[in-house]
Motif scaffolding. Sequence first.
Motif, PDB file in Angstrom:
ATOM      1  N   GLY A 147      46.526  15.990  23.388  1.00  0.00           N
ATOM      2  CA  GLY A 147      46.222  16.814  24.548  1.00  0.00           C
ATOM      3  C   GLY A 147      44.943  16.404  25.257  1.00  0.00           C
ATOM      4  O   GLY A 147      44.577  16.993  26.271  1.00  0.00           O
ATOM      5  N   GLN A 148      44.244  15.407  24.746  1.00  0.00           N
ATOM      6  CA  GLN A 148      42.998  14.927  25.356  1.00  0.00           C
ATOM      7  C   GLN A 148      43.245  13.860  26.416  1.00  0.00           C
ATOM      8  O   GLN A 148      42.310  13.416  27.064  1.00  0.00           O
ATOM      9  CB  GLN A 148      42.073  14.354  24.276  1.00  0.00           C
ATOM     10  CG  GLN A 148      41.696  15.341  23.204  1.00  0.00           C
ATOM     11  CD  GLN A 148      40.911  16.517  23.765  1.00  0.00           C
ATOM     12  OE1 GLN A 148      39.986  16.347  24.533  1.00  0.00           O
ATOM     13  NE2 GLN A 148      41.321  17.729  23.398  1.00  0.00           N
ATOM     14  N   GLY A 149      44.483  13.401  26.559  1.00  0.00           N
ATOM     15  CA  GLY A 149      44.790  12.339  27.514  1.00  0.00           C
ATOM     16  C   GLY A 149      44.374  10.984  26.974  1.00  0.00           C
ATOM     17  O   GLY A 149      44.276  10.783  25.761  1.00  0.00           O
ATOM     18  N   PHE A 150      44.105  10.062  27.887  1.00  0.00           N
ATOM     19  CA  PHE A 150      43.732   8.708  27.479  1.00  0.00           C
ATOM     20  C   PHE A 150      42.298   8.678  26.976  1.00  0.00           C
ATOM     21  O   PHE A 150      41.398   9.231  27.596  1.00  0.00           O
ATOM     22  CB  PHE A 150      43.910   7.728  28.646  1.00  0.00           C
ATOM     23  CG  PHE A 150      45.347   7.433  28.913  1.00  0.00           C
ATOM     24  CD1 PHE A 150      45.989   6.415  28.244  1.00  0.00           C
ATOM     25  CD2 PHE A 150      46.057   8.193  29.816  1.00  0.00           C
ATOM     26  CE1 PHE A 150      47.333   6.149  28.470  1.00  0.00           C
ATOM     27  CE2 PHE A 150      47.396   7.939  30.052  1.00  0.00           C
ATOM     28  CZ  PHE A 150      48.026   6.918  29.379  1.00  0.00           C
ATOM     29  N   GLU A 151      42.116   8.020  25.822  1.00  0.00           N
ATOM     30  CA  GLU A 151      40.804   7.894  25.208  1.00  0.00           C
ATOM     31  C   GLU A 151      40.584   6.435  24.843  1.00  0.00           C
ATOM     32  O   GLU A 151      41.535   5.669  24.676  1.00  0.00           O
ATOM     33  CB  GLU A 151      40.726   8.745  23.939  1.00  0.00           C
ATOM     34  CG  GLU A 151      40.901  10.233  24.202  1.00  0.00           C
ATOM     35  CD  GLU A 151      40.939  11.041  22.924  1.00  0.00           C
ATOM     36  OE1 GLU A 151      40.096  11.940  22.801  1.00  0.00           O
ATOM     37  OE2 GLU A 151      41.796  10.754  22.067  1.00  0.00           O
ATOM     38  N   PRO A 152      39.317   6.008  24.705  1.00  0.00           N
ATOM     39  CA  PRO A 152      39.042   4.620  24.319  1.00  0.00           C
ATOM     40  C   PRO A 152      39.334   4.378  22.838  1.00  0.00           C
ATOM     41  O   PRO A 152      39.099   5.258  22.009  1.00  0.00           O
ATOM     42  CB  PRO A 152      37.549   4.457  24.625  1.00  0.00           C
ATOM     43  CG  PRO A 152      36.994   5.842  24.589  1.00  0.00           C
ATOM     44  CD  PRO A 152      38.107   6.756  25.004  1.00  0.00           C
ATOM     45  N   TRP A 153      39.858   3.203  22.542  1.00  0.00           N
ATOM     46  CA  TRP A 153      40.166   2.787  21.174  1.00  0.00           C
ATOM     47  C   TRP A 153      39.663   1.360  20.966  1.00  0.00           C
ATOM     48  O   TRP A 153      39.565   0.591  21.912  1.00  0.00           O
ATOM     49  CB  TRP A 153      41.676   2.786  20.934  1.00  0.00           C
ATOM     50  CG  TRP A 153      42.306   4.138  20.883  1.00  0.00           C
ATOM     51  CD1 TRP A 153      42.541   4.983  21.923  1.00  0.00           C
ATOM     52  CD2 TRP A 153      42.806   4.799  19.729  1.00  0.00           C
ATOM     53  NE1 TRP A 153      43.151   6.124  21.506  1.00  0.00           N
ATOM     54  CE2 TRP A 153      43.335   6.047  20.150  1.00  0.00           C
ATOM     55  CE3 TRP A 153      42.878   4.471  18.386  1.00  0.00           C
ATOM     56  CZ2 TRP A 153      43.909   6.956  19.275  1.00  0.00           C
ATOM     57  CZ3 TRP A 153      43.450   5.359  17.506  1.00  0.00           C
ATOM     58  CH2 TRP A 153      43.958   6.595  17.959  1.00  0.00           C
TER      59      TRP A 153
END
Length: 161
Positions: A147-153
Amino acid sequence: MGEFAYQPSLCAPDAEGRRQVWGTDGEPFAARPLTTFSGALPTSLSAWGSGVIFHTFGSSGEIWRLADSEAVPELVARLDKLIGEMVVSGDRVFVTAFDLEVGRELWVVDGPDQRVIDIFPGGGSSELRNLTPIPGGIFFSADDGSGQGFEPWISAGTAET
């Protein structure tokens, strides 16, 4: 890079519709075909080791290597998935690949091809994008379904991403 009189620079069909990897010596209008490819349309040309790699557009998910301008392309891996982005980091090739079982996820090709991690578990697709090489791996954005959307990995190409 291998011995290329003409630096590999793009993948496109010729005037007869044959699929080819094209190269240039840097001069205007100097592009010429380096090899005719009998498989699906080559795309995503990248330097890898002493040659270049590319993958084919289509569901076979084939990754090919061209060692030099005289070489015949050699098959590196067949994922049997739809490949999206492809990037090289060190001696590893990272791809986003889609299948119905796991959606679009991160895969690495460095011998036996393997899915790195199922970021969005199950059939959900993490929709990885913006694969960027960094020392020891890659940086990218993805949606893990929280639910946080796109995040850095960041991934080194192991299950411990």
